[in-house]
Design an enzyme around this catalytic site. Structure first.
Site, PDB file in Angstrom:
ATOM      1  N   ILE A 194      72.250  73.023  27.168  1.00  0.00           N
ATOM      2  CA  ILE A 194      71.698  71.904  28.280  1.00  0.00           C
ATOM      3  C   ILE A 194      72.736  70.642  28.013  1.00  0.00           C
ATOM      4  O   ILE A 194      73.153  70.140  29.195  1.00  0.00           O
ATOM      5  CB  ILE A 194      70.423  71.137  27.622  1.00  0.00           C
ATOM      6  CG1 ILE A 194      69.513  72.250  28.104  1.00  0.00           C
ATOM      7  CG2 ILE A 194      70.167  69.880  28.655  1.00  0.00           C
ATOM      8  CD1 ILE A 194      68.209  72.004  27.346  1.00  0.00           C
TER       9      ILE A 194
ATOM     10  N   VAL B  51      75.561  64.638  14.077  1.00  0.00           N
ATOM     11  CA  VAL B  51      74.761  63.453  14.311  1.00  0.00           C
ATOM     12  C   VAL B  51      73.781  63.049  13.385  1.00  0.00           C
ATOM     13  O   VAL B  51      73.331  61.980  13.148  1.00  0.00           O
ATOM     14  CB  VAL B  51      73.892  63.692  15.884  1.00  0.00           C
ATOM     15  CG1 VAL B  51      74.873  63.886  16.896  1.00  0.00           C
ATOM     16  CG2 VAL B  51      72.903  64.853  15.452  1.00  0.00           C
TER      17      VAL B  51
ATOM     18  N   TYR C  84      59.437  69.703  14.515  1.00  0.00           N
ATOM     19  CA  TYR C  84      60.396  69.319  15.399  1.00  0.00           C
ATOM     20  C   TYR C  84      59.652  68.693  16.578  1.00  0.00           C
ATOM     21  O   TYR C  84      60.068  67.746  17.160  1.00  0.00           O
ATOM     22  CB  TYR C  84      60.484  70.716  15.934  1.00  0.00           C
ATOM     23  CG  TYR C  84      61.412  70.864  17.267  1.00  0.00           C
ATOM     24  CD1 TYR C  84      62.972  70.483  17.443  1.00  0.00           C
ATOM     25  CD2 TYR C  84      60.969  71.256  18.641  1.00  0.00           C
ATOM     26  CE1 TYR C  84      63.472  70.582  18.741  1.00  0.00           C
ATOM     27  CE2 TYR C  84      61.532  71.233  19.950  1.00  0.00           C
ATOM     28  CZ  TYR C  84      62.973  70.678  19.997  1.00  0.00           C
ATOM     29  OH  TYR C  84      63.433  70.912  21.154  1.00  0.00           O
TER      30      TYR C  84
HETATM   31  P1  NAD Z   1      71.941  74.703  21.974  1.00  0.00           P
HETATM   32  O1  NAD Z   1      71.638  75.391  20.851  1.00  0.00           O
HETATM   33  O2  NAD Z   1      72.538  75.594  23.183  1.00  0.00           O
HETATM   34  O3  NAD Z   1      72.590  73.352  21.974  1.00  0.00           O
HETATM   35  C1  NAD Z   1      72.375  72.254  21.108  1.00  0.00           C
HETATM   36  C2  NAD Z   1      73.869  71.774  20.575  1.00  0.00           C
HETATM   37  O4  NAD Z   1      73.538  70.590  19.677  1.00  0.00           O
HETATM   38  C3  NAD Z   1      74.716  72.856  19.964  1.00  0.00           C
HETATM   39  O5  NAD Z   1      76.088  72.875  20.702  1.00  0.00           O
HETATM   40  C4  NAD Z   1      74.678  72.188  18.473  1.00  0.00           C
HETATM   41  O6  NAD Z   1      76.105  72.643  18.051  1.00  0.00           O
HETATM   42  C5  NAD Z   1      74.633  70.909  18.640  1.00  0.00           C
HETATM   43  N1  NAD Z   1      73.871  70.178  17.388  1.00  0.00           N
HETATM   44  C6  NAD Z   1      73.172  70.751  16.598  1.00  0.00           C
HETATM   45  N2  NAD Z   1      72.994  70.038  15.622  1.00  0.00           N
HETATM   46  C7  NAD Z   1      74.111  69.075  15.622  1.00  0.00           C
HETATM   47  C8  NAD Z   1      74.586  68.260  14.903  1.00  0.00           C
HETATM   48  N3  NAD Z   1      73.912  67.688  13.640  1.00  0.00           N
HETATM   49  N4  NAD Z   1      75.444  67.296  15.229  1.00  0.00           N
HETATM   50  C9  NAD Z   1      76.172  67.446  16.611  1.00  0.00           C
HETATM   51  N5  NAD Z   1      75.569  68.347  17.267  1.00  0.00           N
HETATM   52  C10 NAD Z   1      74.620  69.191  16.941  1.00  0.00           C
HETATM   53  O7  NAD Z   1      70.316  74.228  22.426  1.00  0.00           O
HETATM   54  P2  NAD Z   1      69.786  73.443  23.742  1.00  0.00           P
HETATM   55  O8  NAD Z   1      68.751  74.410  24.219  1.00  0.00           O
HETATM   56  O9  NAD Z   1      70.735  73.515  24.820  1.00  0.00           O
HETATM   57  O10 NAD Z   1      69.404  72.250  23.213  1.00  0.00           O
HETATM   58  C11 NAD Z   1      69.740  70.844  23.797  1.00  0.00           C
HETATM   59  C12 NAD Z   1      68.660  69.832  23.552  1.00  0.00           C
HETATM   60  O11 NAD Z   1      67.449  70.436  24.388  1.00  0.00           O
HETATM   61  C13 NAD Z   1      68.266  69.830  22.081  1.00  0.00           C
HETATM   62  O12 NAD Z   1      67.871  68.379  21.801  1.00  0.00           O
HETATM   63  C14 NAD Z   1      66.881  70.491  22.090  1.00  0.00           C
HETATM   64  O13 NAD Z   1      65.964  70.421  21.132  1.00  0.00           O
HETATM   65  C15 NAD Z   1      66.264  70.367  23.263  1.00  0.00           C
HETATM   66  N6  NAD Z   1      65.318  71.291  24.100  1.00  0.00           N
HETATM   67  C16 NAD Z   1      65.677  72.640  24.173  1.00  0.00           C
HETATM   68  C17 NAD Z   1      64.668  73.468  24.680  1.00  0.00           C
HETATM   69  C18 NAD Z   1      65.049  75.044  25.001  1.00  0.00           C
HETATM   70  O14 NAD Z   1      63.877  75.604  25.315  1.00  0.00           O
HETATM   71  N7  NAD Z   1      66.175  75.413  25.175  1.00  0.00           N
HETATM   72  C19 NAD Z   1      63.313  73.024  24.876  1.00  0.00           C
HETATM   73  C20 NAD Z   1      63.087  71.630  24.672  1.00  0.00           C
HETATM   74  C21 NAD Z   1      64.033  70.783  24.333  1.00  0.00           C
END
Ligand code: NAD
Length: 249
Positions: free
Chosen positions: A21, A63, A155
């Site tokens: 995302i 972060v 979470y």
């Molecule tokens: P993703 O794993 O594809 O992307 C998450 C990114 O965050 C990765 O590039 C990772 O390296 C980075 N990251 C993780 N820990 C980190 C840290 N300590 N410092 C800096 N960067 C860090 O996952 P996504 O699904 O794209 O997640 C994006 C956001 O959406 C997150 O906040 C997640 O909780 C939220 N989200 C995702 C979903 C889903 O179904 N995919 C649903 C609800 C919320």
């Protein structure tokens, strides 16, 4: 999205921009004319995202580490100036029954998903206020924050914290024309979602009225709206992007 007063592109900082995302949001903001800081724990991935944009810059950041966030902010402010948009998208989870988790796991989940948002917002907010030009904070929470999620208790708690934090920051910054809003994705087709157990993934897709997973671009569009100048009178709001899964009032 250039600054109509100076003709300069608006500067947007996006955490979690190496993947999923955050990557889609960074690319969408760039398409709308923003200069984008793509920041991620995965520094190579952040550079990779940045290379796909006309004015993108990739940075490594953890972060969950205050010093790392302070270093990112110092570098961005020094090299590129004060951002007008901050998108907190970095996040992490691993589905586990709550009773199988321990303190180390709780702390990791809260450090990344809640304190990471707090730290990045804190690092950029004072310069944004000082700059006096208003701004946008967009925090990516989760539908888990609104309705709970089995296997994701801590979470969901951290994401609930992100929602309450967003509303409170929105109250404090409204008089500076800085908005803060939260986007809550439902199940979205990213690396994070694919890491969940298959049974959970299948059950989630079945529960979505639109019967499909969200795509990162679906969520990126909502992020871009809150990041745009068009949303200037909207603050402290929480928007689900989940194919109808969550219809919270
Ligand atoms: P993703 O794993 O594809 O992307 C998450 C990114 O965050 C990765 O590039 C990772 O390296 C980075 N990251 C993780 N820990 C980190 C840290 N300590 N410092 C800096 N960067 C860090 O996952 P996504 O699904 O794209 O997640 C994006 C956001 O959406 C997150 O906040 C997640 O909780 C939220 N989200 C995702 C979903 C889903 O179904 N995919 C649903 C609800 C919320």
């Amino acid at each position: 999205m250039s600054d109509s007063t100076t003709g300069e592109p608006r500067l947007a900082v996006v955490s979690g921009a190496a993947s999923g995302i955050g990557r889609a949001a960074a690319l969408a903001l760039a398409r709308e004319g923003c200069a984008v800081v793509a920041a991620d724990l995965d520094e190579r991935g952040a550079h990779h995202t940045a290379q796909e944009m006309p004015s993108g810059r990739g940075y490594g950041v953890d972060v969950s580490d205050g010093d790392s966030v302070a270093a990112l902010a110092a570098q961005v402010l020094d090299e590129l100036g004060v951002p007008e948009v901050v998108v907190n998208c970095a996040g992490w989870d691993e589905a586990r029954p709550f009773l199988d988790t321990d303190r180390g796991f709780w702390e990791r989940v809260v450090q990344i998903n809640l304190l990471g948002v707090v730290a990045v917002t804190h690092a950029f907010l004072q310069p944004m206020i000082g700059h006096g030009r208003g701004g946008r904070i967009v925090n990516v929470a989760s539908d888990a924050a609104r309705v709970g999620s089995s296997g994701e208790a801590v979470y969901a708690g951290a994401k609930g914290g992100v929602v309450a934090f967003t509303k409170s920051v929105a109250r404090e910054t409204a008089r500076h024309a800085i908005t803060a809003n939260a986007v809550c994705p439902g199940p979205t087709d990213t690396r994070l979602f694919r890491a969940q157990p298959e049974r959970l993934r299948e059950a989630l897709v079945k529960a979505v009225p639109m019967r499909r997973l969200g795509q990162p671009e679906d969520v990126a569009r909502a992020i871009c709206f809150f990041a745009s100048r068009d949303s200037g009178y909207i603050t402290g709001q929480v928007l689900s992007v989940s194919g109808g899964l969550t219809m919270a009032g």
